[in-house]
Write a protein that holds these residues in place. Structure first.
Motif, PDB file in Angstrom:
ATOM      1  N   THR A   1       6.816  -3.163   9.568  1.00 28.33           N
ATOM      2  CA  THR A   1       5.818  -1.878   9.582  1.00 28.33           C
ATOM      3  C   THR A   1       5.910  -0.995  10.694  1.00 28.33           C
TER       4      THR A   1
ATOM      5  N   PRO B   1      -6.412  -4.164   2.220  1.00 23.16           N
ATOM      6  CA  PRO B   1      -6.089  -3.367   3.384  1.00 23.16           C
ATOM      7  C   PRO B   1      -7.459  -3.035   4.182  1.00 23.16           C
ATOM      8  N   ALA B   2      -7.606  -2.985   5.491  1.00 24.27           N
ATOM      9  CA  ALA B   2      -8.876  -2.968   6.025  1.00 24.27           C
ATOM     10  C   ALA B   2      -8.933  -1.506   6.853  1.00 24.27           C
ATOM     11  N   THR B   3      -7.971  -0.768   6.859  1.00 27.18           N
ATOM     12  CA  THR B   3      -8.000   0.445   7.449  1.00 27.18           C
ATOM     13  C   THR B   3      -7.604   1.564   6.636  1.00 27.18           C
TER      14      THR B   3
ATOM     15  N   ASN C   1       0.480  -0.982  -5.285  1.00 27.05           N
ATOM     16  CA  ASN C   1      -0.154  -1.139  -4.322  1.00 27.05           C
ATOM     17  C   ASN C   1      -1.000  -0.218  -3.610  1.00 27.05           C
TER      18      ASN C   1
ATOM     19  N   ALA D   1       1.839  -4.123   1.635  1.00 31.45           N
ATOM     20  CA  ALA D   1       0.462  -3.782   1.699  1.00 31.45           C
ATOM     21  C   ALA D   1      -0.433  -4.774   2.242  1.00 31.45           C
TER      22      ALA D   1
ATOM     23  N   THR E   1      -6.508 -10.467   1.270  1.00 26.54           N
ATOM     24  CA  THR E   1      -7.455  -9.891   1.979  1.00 26.54           C
ATOM     25  C   THR E   1      -7.188  -8.304   1.585  1.00 26.54           C
TER      26      THR E   1
ATOM     27  N   ASP F   1       0.201  -6.226   4.725  1.00 27.43           N
ATOM     28  CA  ASP F   1       0.204  -6.255   6.329  1.00 27.43           C
ATOM     29  C   ASP F   1      -0.496  -4.685   6.403  1.00 27.43           C
ATOM     30  N   ASP F   2      -1.470  -4.244   5.647  1.00 20.08           N
ATOM     31  CA  ASP F   2      -2.376  -3.212   5.548  1.00 20.08           C
ATOM     32  C   ASP F   2      -1.620  -2.041   5.766  1.00 20.08           C
TER      33      ASP F   2
ATOM     34  N   HIS G   1      -0.183   1.857   4.495  1.00 22.07           N
ATOM     35  CA  HIS G   1      -0.712   2.952   3.891  1.00 22.07           C
ATOM     36  C   HIS G   1       0.359   3.589   3.140  1.00 22.07           C
TER      37      HIS G   1
ATOM     38  N   ARG H   1      -8.087   3.613  -3.558  1.00 18.59           N
ATOM     39  CA  ARG H   1      -8.202   2.073  -3.459  1.00 18.59           C
ATOM     40  C   ARG H   1      -9.752   1.725  -3.708  1.00 18.59           C
TER      41      ARG H   1
ATOM     42  N   ARG I   1       0.083   3.088   8.852  1.00 15.46           N
ATOM     43  CA  ARG I   1       1.153   2.029   9.072  1.00 15.46           C
ATOM     44  C   ARG I   1       1.914   2.269   7.739  1.00 15.46           C
TER      45      ARG I   1
END
Length: 286
Positions: A150, A4-6, A208, A176, A2, A178-179, A181, A264, A157
């Protein structure tokens, strides 16, 4: 995997420090660290990263000769209450910033680790991360860490690594995943390693699409002479700021969420990465 979401909402100013600690002098090195953190705070940094094992100095003979004097002791909750670190805690509070600094840590179960202490803005000291990938003779003095970590600063993050960890693509990739930045790497690179020092961490940034903050010691006497080059790299692996190969310095750069998002979007390796590389590899005869 998945992606990174944020993306953070606001920029974050960070400082990467290069300096020469005195072998075995935890109290004196904590005072030096406090002075350098004060410089970072005056440059409006919200995070300051100091080198690997900065508090006792990366000097294996001193670490082996006086483990009690060179270690700091961690409680069961990973907090550290050591009066020698009081100047550093005070500097974090006065400057309103978070500090990541290298230490030798003695845990309640007797393990000794190369660790990054995190000093928060309230001055509380915790063991943030224990180095997982030990290098060479480090294995004779220390035990490896068993999990990643993290650090959360504002809405950034920041994955934590230490030196040789950054030579393994999987380590920064786990951050990465684990989301993260950014990726903070206190290190101890020796003179003569300049090419690898610069290449590894730029590669981890681009691999990453995250920011990398690299801190390193300077000075010392062969074979424990270090080569500085503290740096901040952007998510495409471009160097935003870098110190010289010698001399004390506090290198400051701004991490930009817009640049992170744009990189990204344009370079979507994290989103496109396959969950695995397929079945057993083909074996071909040429």
């Amino acid at each position: 995997m998945t992606p990174p979401a944020t993306v953070p909402q606001a920029p974050l100013t960070v400082a990467a420090v290069q300096a020469e600690p005195v072998p075995g002098d935890v109290a004196g090195n904590a005072k030096t660290a406090a002075r350098l953190v004060d410089r970072a705070a005056h440059a409006r940094a919200r995070v300051a990263v100091l080198p690997e094992l900065f508090l006792p100095a990366y000097h294996p003979p001193a670490l082996a000769a006086d483990p009690v004097g060179t270690d700091v002791a961690a409680a069961e909750d990973r907090t550290v209450d050591d009066p020698r670190l009081a100047p550093l805690s005070a500097a974090a509070v006065a400057g309103g910033l978070t500090v990541v600094v290298g230490a030798a840590v003695r845990h309640p179960d007797g393990r000794r680790t190369i660790s990054s202490l995190v000093v928060d803005r309230a001055g509380v000291v915790r063991v943030g991360y224990d180095k997982q990938q030990l290098w060479g003779d480090e294995r004779e003095l220390f035990s490896p860490g068993t999990r990643g970590a993290t650090l959360l600063v504002d809405d950034w993050r920041l994955g934590l690594g230490i030196c040789y960890d950054g030579c393994f693509p999987e380590h920064a990739r786990a951050a990465a995943a684990d989301d993260a930045h950014g990726y903070l790497c206190p290190s101890g690179y020796l003179a003569g390693s300049e090419h690898r020092r610069d290449l590894y961490y730029r590669a981890r940034a681009l691999d990453n699409t995250l920011y990398v903050v690299f801190a390193n010691s300077v000075g010392g006497v062969d074979p424990w002479r270090f080569n500085g080059g503290a740096a901040v790299h952007d998510p495409q692996g471009r160097t935003l700021a870098r110190g010289a190969d010698d001399g004390e310095d506090v290198v400051v750069a701004r991490l930009d969420p817009a640049e992170l998002a744009a990189t990204r979007a344009a370079h979507s390796m994290l989103a496109d990465r396959l969950p695995d590389q397929g079945a057993a590899r083909l074996a071909l005869l040429g």
